[in-house]
Write an enzyme that holds these catalytic residues in place. Structure first.
Site, short mmCIF file in Angstrom:
data_model
loop_
_atom_site.label_atom_id
_atom_site.label_comp_id
_atom_site.label_asym_id
_atom_site.label_seq_id
_atom_site.Cartn_x
_atom_site.Cartn_y
_atom_site.Cartn_z
N ARG A 206 105.44 98.12 -9.55
CA ARG A 206 104.08 98.68 -9.49
C ARG A 206 103.08 97.56 -9.79
NH1 ARG A 206 102.56 100.82 -14.07
NH2 ARG A 206 104.14 101.97 -14.26
N TYR B 6 82.77 108.61 5.50
CA TYR B 6 84.07 109.37 5.75
C TYR B 6 84.11 110.53 4.93
CZ TYR B 6 88.97 110.08 5.88
OH TYR B 6 90.40 110.66 6.02
N ASP C 276 82.56 99.98 2.67
CA ASP C 276 83.48 100.39 3.40
C ASP C 276 83.52 99.56 4.74
OD1 ASP C 276 85.62 101.53 4.76
OD2 ASP C 276 85.40 103.55 3.98
N LYS D 264 94.12 102.24 9.41
CA LYS D 264 93.35 102.09 10.79
C LYS D 264 93.61 100.91 11.13
CE LYS D 264 91.83 106.05 9.09
NZ LYS D 264 90.76 106.23 8.36
C1 LIG Z 1 90.25 106.86 7.15
C2 LIG Z 1 89.24 106.23 6.39
C3 LIG Z 1 89.32 106.25 4.96
C4 LIG Z 1 90.39 106.71 4.27
O1 LIG Z 1 91.46 105.84 4.23
P1 LIG Z 1 93.09 106.68 4.06
O2 LIG Z 1 93.99 105.45 4.30
O3 LIG Z 1 93.18 107.61 5.18
O4 LIG Z 1 93.18 107.33 2.77
C5 LIG Z 1 88.27 105.74 4.33
N1 LIG Z 1 87.16 105.33 4.97
C6 LIG Z 1 87.03 105.15 6.23
C7 LIG Z 1 85.44 104.81 7.12
C8 LIG Z 1 88.02 105.92 7.11
O5 LIG Z 1 87.93 105.83 8.24
#
Ligand SMILES: *Cc1c(COP(=O)(O)O)cnc(C)c1O
Length: 406
Positions: free
Chosen positions: A60, A112, A183, A208
């Site tokens: 961890r 998001y 983000d 993504k």
């Molecule tokens: C998918 C997404 C998240 C969340 O990410 P996860 O890997 O699904 O927890 C946060 N911000 C954006 C812009 C996203 O597209």
């Protein structure tokens, strides 16, 4: 904390971004000369003696495969540090451990859905105060309070593709002693480097584009400040939502093609936008810069390309149920950033946690489709979307089965 968490770039040998994605974390110096980083599954490591731990102790806290994944993500962002998590939300949630009851955060209202829910249902009850700003381009001194500790944003925003000026907002935040958290999931460090533009913390869903093949769940934080890194590293280890060795490996494999994937996706996006704009069923196409010439200029200044996510609204009377049903190749699914093209309807899918009036406020209506453009042949993508839109325009079409897009 071990030295290995520091990942400074070698200024003597700067690589281009399309080299960094491939070579940002070479597996050199391992025992066998393996070119690909091995997956270290061992949860624990032998101590040298009763008082001396080796470089690794417990999975961890530190893991060699995870560190390789962290290293490449840091390097692509020109960041000093990266921390790897089990999801994008885990990276975002761990970042927000920095804030305490009585603190105030300004967030773009256009984020998001899961992050919006985090503000509403986690930060709110924790007495961390926040304000959602509908249009962050209007952010001014008057929005800041004496306890404002951070500004949070996505650019391009999900799913409206509005663009905000990172450098300008960073300056404003810093003037008020607040951090800027960005983000950067939609563009990745390959196309936009928020830290270099003045942001303090960057968060990613690596589920993504970094992974890129719809087969892993991971998230990252990148940053340059040592004190903040040490604090977030403490939370990473203490809360424990770390990326697994296997997902680290899958990420290391996926990220190697990040630049070729995105280059191809951008080429496809540039062909898909005019095709959609010409289609009689389409009302408007949203892509970074669509909103105004000012936003187009900001996008050009701060990013190397538009990325691969666009949205479009359909005209009244066009039946989206029929559109989604009649697609032959493109799939109806949440998520984005994989090699395959996906469409979804934000109001009932990705942005379902939003109250309806808030969605209307940021311009997200039931007739909006988000479109994550993949790497398939662009003519096939355009043909599939066009034929399904044409059928959706014709109200006589009878569906083979009822489509429930919840
Ligand atoms: C998918 C997404 C998240 C969340 O990410 P996860 O890997 O699904 O927890 C946060 N911000 C954006 C812009 C996203 O597209």
């Amino acid at each position: 904390m071990s030295e290995q968490h520091e990942q400074p770039l070698d200024p003597q040998f700067p690589l281009h971004d399309d080299s960094l994605v491939v070579q940002g974390a070479p597996a050199r110096h391992n025992e066998y000369g393996a070119i690909m980083a091995p997956i270290f599954l061992s949860t624990t490591y032998r101590l040298e003696d009763i008082n001396t731990a080796g470089p690794y102790e417990y999975i961890r806290t530190e893991n060699p495969t995870r560190q390789k994944a962290e290293q490449v993500v840091a390097r692509i962002d020109h960041a000093r540090y990266a921390l790897g998590f089990s999801s994008g939300m885990a990276a975002i949630a761990t970042t927000f451990e920095h804030f305490h009851p009585g603190d105030h955060i300004i967030s773009s209202a256009n984020i998001y859905g899961g992050t919006y829910r985090f503000f509403l249902d986690i930060l709110g009850p924790r007495q961390v105060d926040y304000d959602f700003v509908t249009d962050l381009s209007t952010l001014s001194d008057a929005d800041f309070k004496s306890n404002t500790k951070a500004v949070y944003l996505e650019t391009p925003a999900n799913p409206t593709l509005r663009v905000y000026d990172i450098a300008k907002i960073a300056k404003l935040a810093h003037k008020h002693g607040a951090l800027l958290i960005v983000d950067n999931t939609f563009l990745t460090g390959y196309l936009q480097k928020p830290l270099s533009l003045g942001a303090d913390v960057v968060v990613y869903s690596a589920t993504k584009f970094y992974g890129g093949h719809a087969d892993l769940c991971a998230g990252f934080i990148t940053l340059n400040d040592k004190a903040l890194h040490d604090e977030l590293f403490f939370y990473q280890n203490t809360l424990g939502a770390t990326i697994s060795p296997f997902d680290s490996y899958t990420l290391l494999r996926g990220v190697r093609t990040l630049s070729v994937r995105l280059d191809r996706q951008i080429e496809n996006v540039k062909a898909v936008i005019p095709a959609l704009e010409k289609h009689p069923a389409v009302q408007q196409v949203l892509y970074p810069g669509w909103y105004s010439p000012e936003e187009a200029a900001i996008q050009k200044k701060q990013a190397k390309g538009p990325g691969a996510v666009i949205s479009f609204s359909v005209k009244p009377g066009v039946d989206l149920g029929v559109f989604f049903e009649k697609l032959q190749m493109v799939d109806l699914a949440v998520s984005l950033g994989g090699v395959e093209s996906l469409v979804c309807r934000p109001t009932t899918m990705t942005h379902a946690p939003y109250p309806k009036d808030k969605l209307e406020e940021i311009g997200v209506h039931d007739n909006l489709v988000r479109f994550a453009v993949g790497i398939e042949n662009k003519d096939d993508i355009i043909h599939d979307i066009s034929q399904a839109l044409t059928l959706a325009q014709n109200s006589d079409v009878v569906l083979d089965k009822k489509v429930d897009i919840q």
